[in-house]
Design a protein around this motif. Structure first.
Motif, PDB file in Angstrom:
ATOM      1  N   VAL A   1       0.790  -1.254  -0.065  1.00 27.57           N
ATOM      2  CA  VAL A   1       0.156   0.120   0.008  1.00 27.57           C
ATOM      3  C   VAL A   1       0.857   1.302  -0.092  1.00 27.57           C
ATOM      4  O   VAL A   1       0.363   2.058  -0.523  1.00 27.57           O
ATOM      5  CB  VAL A   1      -0.927  -0.047   1.258  1.00 27.57           C
ATOM      6  N   SER A   2       2.034   1.141   0.854  1.00 26.77           N
ATOM      7  CA  SER A   2       2.851   2.465   0.821  1.00 26.77           C
ATOM      8  C   SER A   2       3.523   2.724  -0.541  1.00 26.77           C
ATOM      9  O   SER A   2       3.534   3.872  -1.028  1.00 26.77           O
ATOM     10  CB  SER A   2       4.065   2.215   1.763  1.00 26.77           C
ATOM     11  N   LEU A   3       3.604   1.659  -1.517  1.00 25.50           N
ATOM     12  CA  LEU A   3       4.317   2.072  -2.828  1.00 25.50           C
ATOM     13  C   LEU A   3       2.919   2.521  -3.830  1.00 25.50           C
ATOM     14  O   LEU A   3       3.221   3.585  -4.516  1.00 25.50           O
ATOM     15  CB  LEU A   3       4.682   0.861  -3.438  1.00 25.50           C
ATOM     16  N   LEU A   4       1.822   2.108  -3.542  1.00 21.33           N
ATOM     17  CA  LEU A   4       0.613   2.458  -4.316  1.00 21.33           C
ATOM     18  C   LEU A   4       0.471   4.018  -3.999  1.00 21.33           C
ATOM     19  O   LEU A   4       0.197   4.911  -4.776  1.00 21.33           O
ATOM     20  CB  LEU A   4      -0.600   1.667  -4.078  1.00 21.33           C
ATOM     21  N   LYS A   5       0.335   4.309  -2.660  1.00 18.30           N
ATOM     22  CA  LYS A   5       0.414   5.761  -2.225  1.00 18.30           C
ATOM     23  C   LYS A   5       1.606   6.624  -2.821  1.00 18.30           C
ATOM     24  O   LYS A   5       1.273   7.794  -3.246  1.00 18.30           O
ATOM     25  CB  LYS A   5       0.365   5.920  -0.569  1.00 18.30           C
ATOM     26  N   GLY A   6       2.654   6.078  -2.768  1.00 20.64           N
ATOM     27  CA  GLY A   6       3.855   6.781  -3.183  1.00 20.64           C
ATOM     28  C   GLY A   6       3.490   7.331  -4.857  1.00 20.64           C
ATOM     29  O   GLY A   6       3.823   8.323  -5.249  1.00 20.64           O
ATOM     30  N   TYR A   7       3.215   6.128  -5.422  1.00 17.97           N
ATOM     31  CA  TYR A   7       2.781   6.300  -7.001  1.00 17.97           C
ATOM     32  C   TYR A   7       1.874   7.327  -7.063  1.00 17.97           C
ATOM     33  O   TYR A   7       1.949   8.184  -8.014  1.00 17.97           O
ATOM     34  CB  TYR A   7       2.411   4.985  -7.566  1.00 17.97           C
ATOM     35  N   GLU A   8       0.594   7.500  -6.306  1.00 24.68           N
ATOM     36  CA  GLU A   8      -0.437   8.448  -6.442  1.00 24.68           C
ATOM     37  C   GLU A   8       0.212   9.800  -6.227  1.00 24.68           C
ATOM     38  O   GLU A   8      -0.082  10.672  -6.974  1.00 24.68           O
ATOM     39  CB  GLU A   8      -1.480   8.239  -5.542  1.00 24.68           C
ATOM     40  N   ASP A   9       0.843  10.088  -5.113  1.00 21.14           N
ATOM     41  CA  ASP A   9       1.794  11.287  -4.907  1.00 21.14           C
ATOM     42  C   ASP A   9       2.582  11.844  -6.087  1.00 21.14           C
ATOM     43  O   ASP A   9       2.805  12.654  -6.505  1.00 21.14           O
ATOM     44  CB  ASP A   9       2.451  11.044  -3.665  1.00 21.14           C
ATOM     45  N   PHE A  10       3.529  10.705  -6.579  1.00 27.06           N
ATOM     46  CA  PHE A  10       4.280  10.938  -7.528  1.00 27.06           C
ATOM     47  C   PHE A  10       3.364  11.587  -8.896  1.00 27.06           C
ATOM     48  O   PHE A  10       3.711  12.524  -9.616  1.00 27.06           O
ATOM     49  CB  PHE A  10       5.082   9.776  -8.172  1.00 27.06           C
ATOM     50  N   MET A  11       2.295  10.812  -9.372  1.00 29.44           N
ATOM     51  CA  MET A  11       1.603  11.247 -10.427  1.00 29.44           C
ATOM     52  C   MET A  11       0.778  12.610 -10.317  1.00 29.44           C
ATOM     53  O   MET A  11       0.751  13.321 -11.289  1.00 29.44           O
ATOM     54  CB  MET A  11       0.612  10.290 -10.657  1.00 29.44           C
ATOM     55  N   SER A  12       0.650  12.852  -8.949  1.00 24.15           N
ATOM     56  CA  SER A  12      -0.100  14.038  -8.793  1.00 24.15           C
ATOM     57  C   SER A  12       0.935  15.533  -8.648  1.00 24.15           C
ATOM     58  O   SER A  12       0.465  16.318  -8.682  1.00 24.15           O
ATOM     59  CB  SER A  12      -1.025  14.159  -7.623  1.00 24.15           C
ATOM     60  N   GLY A  13       2.121  14.983  -8.140  1.00 27.30           N
ATOM     61  CA  GLY A  13       2.963  15.893  -7.926  1.00 27.30           C
ATOM     62  C   GLY A  13       3.971  16.021  -9.152  1.00 27.30           C
ATOM     63  O   GLY A  13       4.033  16.815  -9.913  1.00 27.30           O
ATOM     64  N   ARG A  14       5.198  15.182  -8.928  1.00 24.59           N
ATOM     65  CA  ARG A  14       6.323  15.379  -9.714  1.00 24.59           C
ATOM     66  C   ARG A  14       6.124  14.957 -11.073  1.00 24.59           C
ATOM     67  O   ARG A  14       6.788  15.805 -11.926  1.00 24.59           O
ATOM     68  CB  ARG A  14       7.637  14.407  -9.181  1.00 24.59           C
ATOM     69  N   TYR A  15       5.129  14.022 -11.444  1.00 29.55           N
ATOM     70  CA  TYR A  15       5.010  13.836 -12.876  1.00 29.55           C
ATOM     71  C   TYR A  15       4.398  14.885 -13.486  1.00 29.55           C
ATOM     72  O   TYR A  15       4.650  15.260 -14.654  1.00 29.55           O
ATOM     73  CB  TYR A  15       4.205  12.428 -12.984  1.00 29.55           C
ATOM     74  N   VAL A  16       3.419  15.479 -12.954  1.00 28.07           N
ATOM     75  CA  VAL A  16       2.773  16.869 -13.429  1.00 28.07           C
ATOM     76  C   VAL A  16       3.789  17.974 -13.732  1.00 28.07           C
ATOM     77  O   VAL A  16       3.707  18.361 -14.789  1.00 28.07           O
ATOM     78  CB  VAL A  16       1.670  17.276 -12.308  1.00 28.07           C
ATOM     79  N   GLU A  17       4.726  18.106 -12.891  1.00 28.78           N
ATOM     80  CA  GLU A  17       5.580  19.207 -13.147  1.00 28.78           C
ATOM     81  C   GLU A  17       6.721  18.879 -14.337  1.00 28.78           C
ATOM     82  O   GLU A  17       7.074  19.751 -14.738  1.00 28.78           O
ATOM     83  CB  GLU A  17       6.444  19.264 -11.681  1.00 28.78           C
ATOM     84  N   GLU A  18       6.899  17.372 -14.251  1.00 23.12           N
ATOM     85  CA  GLU A  18       8.056  17.143 -15.336  1.00 23.12           C
ATOM     86  C   GLU A  18       7.360  16.162 -16.504  1.00 23.12           C
ATOM     87  O   GLU A  18       8.122  15.373 -17.165  1.00 23.12           O
ATOM     88  CB  GLU A  18       9.170  16.236 -14.485  1.00 23.12           C
ATOM     89  N   SER A  19       6.251  16.052 -16.759  1.00 23.09           N
ATOM     90  CA  SER A  19       5.518  15.321 -17.691  1.00 23.09           C
ATOM     91  C   SER A  19       6.167  15.712 -18.974  1.00 23.09           C
ATOM     92  O   SER A  19       6.404  14.818 -19.770  1.00 23.09           O
ATOM     93  CB  SER A  19       4.176  15.429 -17.738  1.00 23.09           C
ATOM     94  N   GLY A  20       6.719  16.789 -19.362  1.00 22.45           N
ATOM     95  CA  GLY A  20       7.353  16.986 -20.770  1.00 22.45           C
ATOM     96  C   GLY A  20       8.503  16.422 -20.896  1.00 22.45           C
ATOM     97  O   GLY A  20       8.751  15.784 -21.915  1.00 22.45           O
ATOM     98  N   ARG A  21       9.131  16.415 -19.573  1.00 21.03           N
ATOM     99  CA  ARG A  21      10.638  15.494 -19.532  1.00 21.03           C
ATOM    100  C   ARG A  21      10.512  13.935 -19.767  1.00 21.03           C
ATOM    101  O   ARG A  21      11.205  13.414 -20.588  1.00 21.03           O
ATOM    102  CB  ARG A  21      11.375  15.903 -18.481  1.00 21.03           C
ATOM    103  N   TYR A  22       9.380  13.653 -19.077  1.00 22.81           N
ATOM    104  CA  TYR A  22       9.333  11.977 -19.120  1.00 22.81           C
ATOM    105  C   TYR A  22       8.841  11.656 -20.721  1.00 22.81           C
ATOM    106  O   TYR A  22       9.081  10.909 -21.371  1.00 22.81           O
ATOM    107  CB  TYR A  22       8.239  11.620 -18.320  1.00 22.81           C
ATOM    108  N   ARG A  23       7.909  12.696 -21.425  1.00 22.49           N
ATOM    109  CA  ARG A  23       7.582  12.224 -22.741  1.00 22.49           C
ATOM    110  C   ARG A  23       8.584  12.364 -23.861  1.00 22.49           C
ATOM    111  O   ARG A  23       8.894  11.545 -24.627  1.00 22.49           O
ATOM    112  CB  ARG A  23       6.312  13.360 -23.079  1.00 22.49           C
TER     113      ARG A  23
END
Length: 213
Positions: free
Chosen positions: A6-28
């Motif tokens: 569960v801790s990893l799933l929560k971490g993933y949710e935080d990643f997607m709503s935080g850092r991924y949003v900020e760096e989505s262009g870099r990931y693409r």
């Protein structure tokens, strides 16, 4: 119901709503164009010494190889399975990385095992014991506790081990040739988990010093 942590799933949710949003262009961009990391980092698999966190690097910046005690084995093209050597080959030959850092850290469990081998292996395969056997002769040269405290011995071997891994790096022809041409730079570093201090190795003397910002 999934039993995924569960801790990893929560971490993933935080990643997607935080850092991924900020760096989505870099990931693409990384997905479309591939990776071009600037540094190959050979680090310990200890959960307390994550290179991306220590050096505040984003996705695609570091090509990280992690194993017990951040060891580099010597070049041995013997047909056996060599995960670290395979990663080195890919980083240098395919990704064209020209900066390699071997980073050790304080309170390393692998180094402790090399200094004071356990009477009984953790499993019949004794994979850790055999892996750390690369340092056995070096560990035997570290003075006993009547001269140095246990923590001093461990810090000494942690740093000597970095120099040993750098020497092994230079047994790989693809790395040795590039370094001789001045096209490859090899570095050593040691991170103190308790204080956050970073020490880097002087390439000429082998001494570890605090870098100037």
């Amino acid at each position: 119901m999934s039993d995924f942590p569960v801790s990893l799933l929560k971490g993933y949710e935080d990643f997607m709503s935080g850092r991924y949003v900020e760096e989505s262009g870099r990931y693409r961009s990384l997905a479309e164009k591939g990776q071009k990391p600037h540094t190959l980092m050979i680090a310990c698999c200890d959960s307390r010494a994550a290179p991306e966190t220590i050096f505040n690097c984003g996705p695609g910046e570091l090509f990280v190889v992690r194993n017990v005690a951040n060891l580099v084995p010597p070049y041995e093209p013997d047909g056996q399975f060599h995960a670290t050597s395979a990663a080195l080959e890919y980083a240098v030959q395919a990704l064209k990385i020209r900066d390699i850092v071997v980073m050790g850290h304080g309170r390393c469990g692998g180094i402790q095992a090399a200094l004071d081998p356990m009477d009984e292996p953790l499993s019949p395969g004794d994979f850790i014991g055999k892996w750390m056997g690369m340092l056995r002769s070096t560990a035997d040269q570290i003075p006993g506790t009547e001269i140095m405290t246990q923590s001093e011995r461990q810090t000494a071997l942690e740093r000597v081990s970095i120099r040993n891994s750098i020497a092994n790096l230079k047994t790989f022809p693809c790395i040795r040739i590039l370094e001789e041409k001045g096209s490859m730079r090899i570095h050593g570093a040691w991170f103190d988990i308790s204080t956050g201090e970073l020490w880097v190795m002087d390439g000429k003397t082998g001494d570890f010093i605090r870098p100037q910002a």
